[in-house]
Write an enzyme that holds these catalytic residues in place. Structure first.
Site, PDB file in Angstrom:
ATOM      1  N   ASN A  54       0.853  -1.194   0.000  1.00  0.00           N
ATOM      2  CA  ASN A  54       0.000   0.000   0.000  1.00  0.00           C
ATOM      3  C   ASN A  54       0.884   1.237   0.000  1.00  0.00           C
ATOM      4  O   ASN A  54       2.023   1.192   0.475  1.00  0.00           O
ATOM      5  CB  ASN A  54      -0.870  -0.001   1.271  1.00  0.00           C
ATOM      6  CG  ASN A  54      -1.809   1.185   1.338  1.00  0.00           C
ATOM      7  OD1 ASN A  54      -2.453   1.539   0.347  1.00  0.00           O
ATOM      8  ND2 ASN A  54      -1.887   1.823   2.501  1.00  0.00           N
TER       9      ASN A  54
ATOM     10  N   GLU B 296      -3.427  -4.697  10.873  1.00  0.00           N
ATOM     11  CA  GLU B 296      -3.598  -3.401  11.546  1.00  0.00           C
ATOM     12  C   GLU B 296      -3.441  -2.263  10.537  1.00  0.00           C
ATOM     13  O   GLU B 296      -2.411  -2.194   9.824  1.00  0.00           O
ATOM     14  CB  GLU B 296      -2.553  -3.262  12.659  1.00  0.00           C
ATOM     15  CG  GLU B 296      -2.926  -2.216  13.672  1.00  0.00           C
ATOM     16  CD  GLU B 296      -1.805  -1.963  14.675  1.00  0.00           C
ATOM     17  OE1 GLU B 296      -1.692  -0.845  15.165  1.00  0.00           O
ATOM     18  OE2 GLU B 296      -1.029  -2.903  14.931  1.00  0.00           O
TER      19      GLU B 296
ATOM     20  N   HIS C 119       0.796   5.212   1.397  1.00  0.00           N
ATOM     21  CA  HIS C 119       0.065   6.067   2.339  1.00  0.00           C
ATOM     22  C   HIS C 119       0.709   7.453   2.346  1.00  0.00           C
ATOM     23  O   HIS C 119       1.936   7.572   2.406  1.00  0.00           O
ATOM     24  CB  HIS C 119       0.112   5.449   3.740  1.00  0.00           C
ATOM     25  CG  HIS C 119      -0.688   6.223   4.733  1.00  0.00           C
ATOM     26  ND1 HIS C 119      -2.060   6.158   4.803  1.00  0.00           N
ATOM     27  CD2 HIS C 119      -0.306   7.133   5.673  1.00  0.00           C
ATOM     28  CE1 HIS C 119      -2.488   6.973   5.751  1.00  0.00           C
ATOM     29  NE2 HIS C 119      -1.444   7.574   6.298  1.00  0.00           N
TER      30      HIS C 119
ATOM     31  N   GLU D  34       5.259  10.184  -4.132  1.00  0.00           N
ATOM     32  CA  GLU D  34       4.549   8.894  -4.223  1.00  0.00           C
ATOM     33  C   GLU D  34       4.797   8.270  -5.594  1.00  0.00           C
ATOM     34  O   GLU D  34       5.047   7.072  -5.719  1.00  0.00           O
ATOM     35  CB  GLU D  34       3.039   9.090  -4.023  1.00  0.00           C
ATOM     36  CG  GLU D  34       2.654   9.566  -2.641  1.00  0.00           C
ATOM     37  CD  GLU D  34       1.137   9.566  -2.437  1.00  0.00           C
ATOM     38  OE1 GLU D  34       0.440   8.710  -2.985  1.00  0.00           O
ATOM     39  OE2 GLU D  34       0.649  10.459  -1.709  1.00  0.00           O
TER      40      GLU D  34
HETATM   41  C1  GAR Z   1      -2.728   8.936  -2.685  1.00  0.00           C
HETATM   42  O1  GAR Z   1      -2.245  10.117  -2.120  1.00  0.00           O
HETATM   43  C2  GAR Z   1      -2.499   7.759  -1.752  1.00  0.00           C
HETATM   44  O2  GAR Z   1      -1.313   7.866  -1.017  1.00  0.00           O
HETATM   45  C3  GAR Z   1      -3.713   7.876  -0.852  1.00  0.00           C
HETATM   46  O3  GAR Z   1      -4.766   8.209  -1.699  1.00  0.00           O
HETATM   47  C4  GAR Z   1      -4.250   8.963  -2.808  1.00  0.00           C
HETATM   48  C5  GAR Z   1      -4.732   8.320  -4.081  1.00  0.00           C
HETATM   49  O4  GAR Z   1      -4.404   9.105  -5.167  1.00  0.00           O
HETATM   50  N1  GAR Z   1      -3.953   6.666  -0.154  1.00  0.00           N
HETATM   51  C6  GAR Z   1      -4.469   6.616   1.061  1.00  0.00           C
HETATM   52  O5  GAR Z   1      -4.808   7.590   1.696  1.00  0.00           O
HETATM   53  C7  GAR Z   1      -4.632   5.213   1.630  1.00  0.00           C
HETATM   54  N2  GAR Z   1      -4.928   5.270   3.007  1.00  0.00           N
HETATM   55  P1  GAR Z   1      -4.388   8.495  -6.626  1.00  0.00           P
HETATM   56  O6  GAR Z   1      -5.779   7.864  -6.847  1.00  0.00           O
HETATM   57  O7  GAR Z   1      -4.216   9.697  -7.505  1.00  0.00           O
HETATM   58  O8  GAR Z   1      -3.277   7.505  -6.739  1.00  0.00           O
END
Ligand code: GAR
Length: 208
Positions: A104, A140, A106, A171
């Site tokens: 994942n 978790e 985050h 990211e």
């Molecule tokens: C990203 O920032 C990712 O890190 C986050 O959602 C966004 C998705 O963006 N994920 C979470 O918060 C998971 N808990 P994207 O659809 O443009 O990749």
């Protein structure tokens, strides 16, 4: 080397999915993109890249959903499951089933700011460093062993959007990197320990 078959799970716009597609990693094959939201923008990106898409949105109980998701994933026989903005909490049974091959991303420097609204909370806490984390998924929430992190500075005049964009750029860099390590068979989960080249991983953004 054989290509690593992966499936990517999304719920939204899919910019991380796009980064994985655009990386054109010769060791990685995206078998399918699965969304729990029919309107997820990432589904369009997948179709444009000729990747199979699946939508799972018609399930009433969590158990039913998780079972359908497992069946859908297993159809593609992936060696890695990539959660890329997949905004559903998965049951411990589901997560344990894929332990060691589900990852994942985050938007925070875990263990700081687990859960939602990470950028808002980082600004409120007036932290100087924020960032993103790729980790193995364990039962978790947002607590699985960390593979790689990227740090960004937080400036006094940042707002949520500016900070989110700065983190998102990172990211898009670290997620393809983590998947590449896995495809090279360099990355493993041993209990709670992440190994890179059979050595306990040093979590810093200097890993590559
Ligand atoms: C990203 O920032 C990712 O890190 C986050 O959602 C966004 C998705 O963006 N994920 C979470 O918060 C998971 N808990 P994207 O659809 O443009 O990749």
């Amino acid at each position: 080397m054989k290509k690593l078959p992966i499936v990517v799970l999304i719920s939204g716009r899919g910019s991380n999915l796009k980064a994985i597609i655009d990386a054109k990693d010769p060791l990685v094959e995206i078998k399918a993109v699965i969304s729990n939201k029919p309107q997820a923008g990432g589904l369009l990106l997948a179709r444009q890249a000729n990747i199979k898409t699946e939508v799972l949105d018609k399930f009433t109980t969590k158990l039913e959903f998780d079972q359908a998701l497992q069946n859908c994933i297993d159809k593609y026989q992936p060696k890695l499951i990539v959660l890329a903005g997949f905004m559903r909490i998965l049951s411990p049974d589901f997560v344990n089933h894929y332990q060691g091959y589900m990852i994942n991303i985050h938007p925070s420097l875990l263990p700081a700011f687990k859960g939602l609204n990470t950028h808002k909370r980082a600004l409120e806490a007036k932290v100087k460093q924020h960032g993103a984390t790729v980790h193995f998924v364990t039962a978790e929430l947002d607590a699985g062993p960390i593979i790689i992190q990227a740090q960004v500075p937080v400036y006094p005049d940042d707002n949520e959007d500016i900070l989110a964009t700065r983190v998102l750029n990172e990211e898009h860099r670290i997620y393809p990197q983590a998947i590449h390590w896995f495809a090279e068979e360099r990355l493993q989960l041993h209990g709670q320990q992440v190994l890179l080249d059979n050595q306990p991983i040093e979590v810093s953004n200097e890993n590559f």
